[in-house]
Structures are given as structure tokens and as C-alpha cells.
Motif scaffolding. Structure first.
Motif, PDB file in Angstrom:
ATOM      1  N   LYS A 149      -5.087   6.270  -1.467  1.00  0.00           N
ATOM      2  CA  LYS A 149      -4.143   5.226  -1.400  1.00  0.00           C
ATOM      3  C   LYS A 149      -4.506   4.109  -2.415  1.00  0.00           C
ATOM      4  CE  LYS A 149      -5.444   2.261   2.641  1.00  0.00           C
ATOM      5  NZ  LYS A 149      -4.879   2.075   3.622  1.00  0.00           N
TER       6      LYS A 149
ATOM      7  N   VAL B 294       3.665   2.850  -4.910  1.00  0.00           N
ATOM      8  CA  VAL B 294       3.631   1.388  -4.430  1.00  0.00           C
ATOM      9  C   VAL B 294       4.535   0.483  -5.176  1.00  0.00           C
ATOM     10  CG1 VAL B 294       1.694   0.871  -6.136  1.00  0.00           C
ATOM     11  CG2 VAL B 294       1.815  -0.253  -3.970  1.00  0.00           C
TER      12      VAL B 294
ATOM     13  N   LYS C  20       7.768   0.217  -3.219  1.00  0.00           N
ATOM     14  CA  LYS C  20       7.770  -0.880  -2.295  1.00  0.00           C
ATOM     15  C   LYS C  20       7.882  -2.200  -2.759  1.00  0.00           C
ATOM     16  CE  LYS C  20       5.277   1.985   1.038  1.00  0.00           C
ATOM     17  NZ  LYS C  20       3.985   2.153   1.960  1.00  0.00           N
TER      18      LYS C  20
ATOM     19  N   GLU D 112       0.846  -1.227   0.029  1.00  0.00           N
ATOM     20  CA  GLU D 112       0.074   0.012  -0.063  1.00  0.00           C
ATOM     21  C   GLU D 112       0.879   1.411   0.031  1.00  0.00           C
ATOM     22  OE1 GLU D 112      -3.003   0.363   3.007  1.00  0.00           O
ATOM     23  OE2 GLU D 112      -3.414  -2.060   2.647  1.00  0.00           O
ATOM     24  N   ALA D 113       0.420   2.174  -0.672  1.00  0.00           N
ATOM     25  CA  ALA D 113       0.971   3.606  -0.722  1.00  0.00           C
ATOM     26  C   ALA D 113       0.321   4.652  -1.370  1.00  0.00           C
ATOM     27  CB  ALA D 113       2.454   3.618  -1.505  1.00  0.00           C
TER      28      ALA D 113
ATOM     29  N   LYS E 262      -4.039  -0.108  -2.827  1.00  0.00           N
ATOM     30  CA  LYS E 262      -3.584  -1.291  -2.289  1.00  0.00           C
ATOM     31  C   LYS E 262      -3.394  -2.074  -3.469  1.00  0.00           C
ATOM     32  CE  LYS E 262      -6.402  -4.530  -0.624  1.00  0.00           C
ATOM     33  NZ  LYS E 262      -7.438  -5.251   0.176  1.00  0.00           N
TER      34      LYS E 262
END
Length: 132
Positions: free
Chosen positions: A80, A117, A120, A69-70, A82
Motif C-alpha cells: 500500500k 490514493v 481518495k 492510504e490505498a 501512505k
């Protein structure tokens, strides 16, 4: 906070991960997309990858990778994303389709080319030594 729920395909080859860029966009992202109402993760993955990349995901090879998530790229701060990620084998020849303008094989040094995201996810792939 609003959340955009997406399914993504992680396909790594030779220390690089396959990414896509939509027409009119600068950032790359992992291929995939939003599920249709009532659609399962696997069905979404198979449909989106066929639409975007012109290949068929092999159902029996789909494996859960993780959820990331970001802040959603290009959206207001209260939205955001997901991203539920899967790996899988495929048949066919990768070719951009639908809204996809470009496919690229990116590695860890390309973090600045992808959304938050995706960054990540790249971090996790790098930690696992999947990315160079």
C-alpha cells in the motif's frame, strides 16, 4: 503488508489540482516522493518539488492537509501507499523535470486518470469544494 511512505504537494488553482505523470506511465499523481533517510516531511517536500517541477516551495507556507492510504498503483496487492499531503506556496515557473514527462491540471471528473490514493485525495478536495 508493506507500505510505501510518500510526501505529496497539493496545489489547487481555479478548481483544478496540479498533477504529474512520469515517463512510461499512464496514471497521474500528486507531485512529491519518498523521503531520504532522516529527512523531515518539509525537507522531502521542498526537495522533491524542486527536482520534479523546477520550483521552490516556500517553507513558511507549508501546511499539513492530511494522510491518505490505498493499494499502491501498479504493485502487488500486499503493498500500500501512505501519502502525507501538504499545501504550500511556491516561487518559480512550473516545468516538468527529472522523471516527469507531463504536468496537468485535473478536476474531479478526471478520477479515472489518477492512482487509487490520489482518487481518495480528489474525493476530499471535492468535498471541501476545492475541486470542480
Amino acid at each position: 503488508m508493506n507500505t510505501i511512505d510518500k510526501i505529496a504537494w497539493i496545489h489547487v488553482k481555479n478548481g483544478q489540482v496540479l498533477c504529474a505523470r512520469s515517463r512510461g506511465q499512464e496514471s497521474f499523481y500528486l507531485p512529491g516522493g519518498k523521503r531520504d533517510p532522516g529527512e523531515s516531511d518539509k525537507s522531502t517536500l521542498i526537495r522533491e518539488i524542486a527536482e520534479e517541477l523546477s520550483v521552490q516551495i516556500e517553507l513558511d507556507t507549508i501546511k499539513f492537509f492530511g494522510i491518505f492510504e490505498a493499494e499502491a498503483h501498479g504493485k502487488s496487492k500486499d503493498i500500500k501507499v501512505k501519502m502525507t499531503c501538504y499545501t504550500a506556496s511556491f516561487t518559480g515557473t512550473l516545468s516538468p523535470a527529472s522523471e516527469i514527462e507531463e504536468l496537468a491540471w485535473l478536476n474531479y471528473k478526471d478520477l479515472d486518470l489518477v492512482s487509487q490514493v490520489s482518487q481518495k485525495i480528489f474525493e476530499q478536495l471535492y468535498a471541501l469544494k476545492w475541486l470542480e
